[in-house]
Design a protein around this motif. Structure first.
Motif, PDB file in Angstrom:
ATOM      1  N   LEU B 125       0.770  -1.080   0.150  1.00 39.66           N
ATOM      2  CA  LEU B 125      -0.090   0.200   0.096  1.00 39.66           C
ATOM      3  C   LEU B 125       0.885   1.361  -0.070  1.00 39.66           C
ATOM      4  N   GLU B 173     -10.647   4.443   1.640  1.00 38.71           N
ATOM      5  CA  GLU B 173     -11.182   3.083   1.743  1.00 38.71           C
ATOM      6  C   GLU B 173     -10.941   2.268   0.676  1.00 38.71           C
ATOM      7  N   VAL B 174     -11.462   2.937  -0.408  1.00 41.58           N
ATOM      8  CA  VAL B 174     -11.511   2.265  -1.907  1.00 41.58           C
ATOM      9  C   VAL B 174      -9.900   1.888  -2.250  1.00 41.58           C
ATOM     10  N   VAL B 176      -7.423   1.803  -0.379  1.00 46.51           N
ATOM     11  CA  VAL B 176      -6.771   0.814   0.383  1.00 46.51           C
ATOM     12  C   VAL B 176      -7.200  -0.718   0.118  1.00 46.51           C
ATOM     13  N   ARG B 177      -8.590  -0.721  -0.131  1.00 46.29           N
ATOM     14  CA  ARG B 177      -8.962  -2.275  -0.373  1.00 46.29           C
ATOM     15  C   ARG B 177      -8.629  -2.896  -1.682  1.00 46.29           C
ATOM     16  N   TYR B 178      -8.611  -2.005  -2.689  1.00 47.72           N
ATOM     17  CA  TYR B 178      -7.732  -2.139  -3.952  1.00 47.72           C
ATOM     18  C   TYR B 178      -6.425  -2.651  -3.712  1.00 47.72           C
ATOM     19  N   ARG B 180      -4.595  -3.681  -1.293  1.00 49.24           N
ATOM     20  CA  ARG B 180      -4.357  -4.554  -0.261  1.00 49.24           C
ATOM     21  C   ARG B 180      -4.930  -6.047  -0.966  1.00 49.24           C
ATOM     22  N   CYS B 181      -5.987  -6.232  -1.764  1.00 51.12           N
ATOM     23  CA  CYS B 181      -6.274  -7.277  -2.510  1.00 51.12           C
ATOM     24  C   CYS B 181      -5.475  -7.412  -3.613  1.00 51.12           C
ATOM     25  N   GLN B 184      -2.624  -9.191  -1.339  1.00 54.81           N
ATOM     26  CA  GLN B 184      -2.583 -10.608  -0.808  1.00 54.81           C
ATOM     27  C   GLN B 184      -2.838 -11.569  -1.831  1.00 54.81           C
TER      28      GLN B 184
END
Lengths: 270, 344
Positions: B125, B173-174, B176-178, B180-181, B184
């Protein structure tokens, strides 16, 4: 108990193992000490640097001296250095070998403290918050230089009224912590590379001399220990014999006194 | 306690088992250090990528080198590589085997670090927050109003929730999610790849040169055990040497005092002229010395151990020159014994 005895015996198997054990114990003590220490930055202009740097370098010095004190071989080395030659020649190479092995083990705990302090970042932030260049951060554009200095001095204290919840404080704190961690990891990397090269390249230089020095330094350590044990045994035997002889003498004296009294009595009675 | 002792003894039985234990400990330590380490993204445009790359690459390198440094086989490998052949030929296959086994074990902790870092996502990130596709994820109509440096400065603050001020352009949030996905996904792929590689190497190896592999494994264990036993024997010898030396010192002092001499430290009486102590303990100590009774002989022994290692052939009839382990086999011809043990 069995577990401890086994570990103890393993570490006692040679003087090098003993020194490694002491080194490990000091390292664990360092980590415990660092985690339990309550860091308390003064947040005043001139005292910050003093406190931060003092805390970064004073405990390592103390730990270094403790490492030297706890290591028996440092005493053996100094004795070997200062003794008159007598019937046994002195070999400066062996003294150098002992010195380097003592220093290496004594340096482990201080370096661990410094690395922990740098990776944690609190010391660095406290020491260098007043030296940050305000130009890097746009939040300081509207403040006078003296206000900026006052603000920067309070950056390490999160709860202070002046800087609480201020994005500028967080930005400066982040910047300094990131710098501190980068320096910490770089130093760690350098030390590990140096240790690795030293370990790999040592057999390329004078392996036979190294084997000899290792043997004789181990020998000196064992000889010192055995001499102390022999003296102890000798002293115990000596004391025991003294006691027995004194008891025998006292018994003899008592017997002679009784005889003398008997003679006097018989003489008087004549 | 018994269980612990068994495990301890098993791990100590040879260097490879010991290293397996160390390897496991370092893998756990690697995960522990990561969780204790306070990741601190600088949230400044130029510094993010450098910091993240540093955190992703420097600790694995440190862990790899630490794994090699803690392994005694490293110095053993270097010694074996640099020693003169002497009476024992060097086998490059053994050296290669030692190096591969060390490197494999040392790689485990770095792999664990990289996997944990990617699966956690903070590093990724921090590194790629400025590369998020704003036009796809955020308000694409407002994006052209910012110059690239301003956009970079804004996006660089995505990892820092308390100073991010760009919600009008792109919800934090958007982004970060993107990221992090993706992180992972990369992490799991990495874990899968390394596990697959390890599996393939392990299963396919017996198909190639199994005989040579068994030979190299045996001789590398042998060299390790031989070195350990040599060190233990040297320590025993040093202890016996010290005991006899101190005994002789006390006796010589006693002897001199009886003769009426009063001056300080005296020479140890030469073994040939003085009567050695007749107690059993003293005899046992002398036997442990195995005939090496002076500094010069010991130094020569240590020199020839490195320069001229004995051949891997037991029960020799001709004298073994230079390594000095008499006894325990047929007696050597008298002439050679006298020459070797003479103190002249």
């Amino acid at each position: 108990m069995d577990k401890f005895r086994m570990l103890f015996q393993h570490f006692q198997s040679s003087s090098e193992s003993v020194m490694n054990g002491v080194c490990l114990v000091l390292a664990v003590v360092t980590v415990k000490l660092y985690s339990s220490f309550d860091f308390n930055c003064p947040c005043l202009a001139r005292y910050n640097t003093l406190y931060g740097l003092g805390l970064l370098f004073t405990p390592p010095l103390v730990l270094f001296l403790c490492g030297l004190l706890a290591n028996r071989q440092s005493v053996v080395m100094v004795e070997e250095w200062r003794r008159p030659a007598g019937h046994r020649r002195k070999d400066p190479g062996i003294i150098r070998y002992m010195c380097s092995s003592v220093l290496q083990r004594a340096l482990a705990a201080p370096l661990l403290w410094i690395l922990l302090a740098l990776l944690d970042g609190k010391c660095f932030v406290c020491a260098f918050s007043s030296s940050v260049d305000p130009e890097k951060f746009l939040d300081f554009a509207n403040m006078t230089p003296s206000q900026v200095q006052l603000f920067l001095a309070k950056v390490p204290c999160k709860e202070d009224e002046l800087v609480r919840d201020s994005p500028a404080r967080k930005a400066v704190s982040r910047y300094l912590r990131c710098l501190s961690q980068a320096i910490g990891w770089s130093i760690t990397l350098l030390l590990i590379v140096a240790a690795f090269l030293a370990r790999c390249l040592r057999p390329c230089f004078d392996q036979t001399v190294f084997l000899q020095r290792r043997y004789w330094s181990n020998y000196m350590d064992l000889e010192q220990k055995l001499f102390d044990e022999t003296c102890c045994e000798h002293a115990r035997d000596f004391a025991h014999r003294c006691k027995v002889e004194k008891a025998v003498e006292a018994a003899l004296v008592g017997k002679r006194t009784v005889e003398t009294h008997q003679q006097i009595d018989s003489h008087e009675c004549r | 306690m018994d269980k612990f002792r068994m495990v301890f003894q098993f791990l100590q039985s040879n260097q490879e088992s010991f290293m397996n234990g160390i390897c496991g400990i370092m893998a756990l330590a690697s995960a522990q250090i990561y969780s204790a380490f306070d990741f601190n993204c600088p949230c400044l445009p130029g510094y993010n990528a450098a910091y993240s790359a540093g955190i992703l690459l420097a600790p694995p390198l440190v862990l790899f080198l630490l794994g090699l440094v803690l392994n005694n086989n490293v110095s053993m490998l270097a010694e074996e590589w640099k020693r003169p052949p002497g009476r024992r030929a060097k086998d490059p296959a053994v050296l290669r085997y030692m190096f591969c086994s060390m490197a494999q074990r040392a790689l485990i902790a770095p792999v664990v670090w990289v996997a944990v870092t990617l699966l956690d996502g903070k590093c990724f990130l921090c590194a790629f927050c400025t590369a998020v596709p704003v036009t796809v994820l955020g308000n694409s109509s407002l994006a052209p109003s910012l110059t690239p440096p301003e956009l970079a400065r804004l996006l660089a603050r995505v990892p820092c929730p308390e100073i991010y001020d760009g919600d009008w352009l792109l919800a934090r949030e958007v982004a970060v999610r993107y990221l992090r996905c993706i992180s992972q996904a990369l992490g799991w792929s990495f874990v899968l790849l390394t596990t697959l590689l390890a599996f393939v190497v392990r299963s396919v190896r017996p198909c190639f040169t199994q005989a040579a592999f068994l030979k190299s494994k045996y001789w590398s264990h042998y060299i390790d055990i031989e070195r350990k036993l040599f060190d233990e024997t040297c320590t025993e010898h040093a202890k016996a040497f010290a005991k006899v030396c101190i005994q002789q010192f006390f006796e010589a002092m006693n002897h001199d005092l009886e003769l009426g001499h009063t001056h300080g430290a005296l020479a140890m009486a030469p073994a040939s002229s003085a009567d050695p102590a007749t107690t059993d303990g003293a005899k046992e100590e002398r036997e442990k010395l195995r005939g090496i009774t002076d500094q010069g002989a010991m130094n020569r022994l240590l020199t020839s151990w490195h320069k001229c290692k004995p051949p891997l052939k037991l029960g020799q009839e001709e004298p073994l020159m230079g390594n000095g382990w008499p006894g325990g086999g047929p007696r050597l011809p008298r002439k050679e014994v006298a020459t070797y043990f003479s103190k002249v």
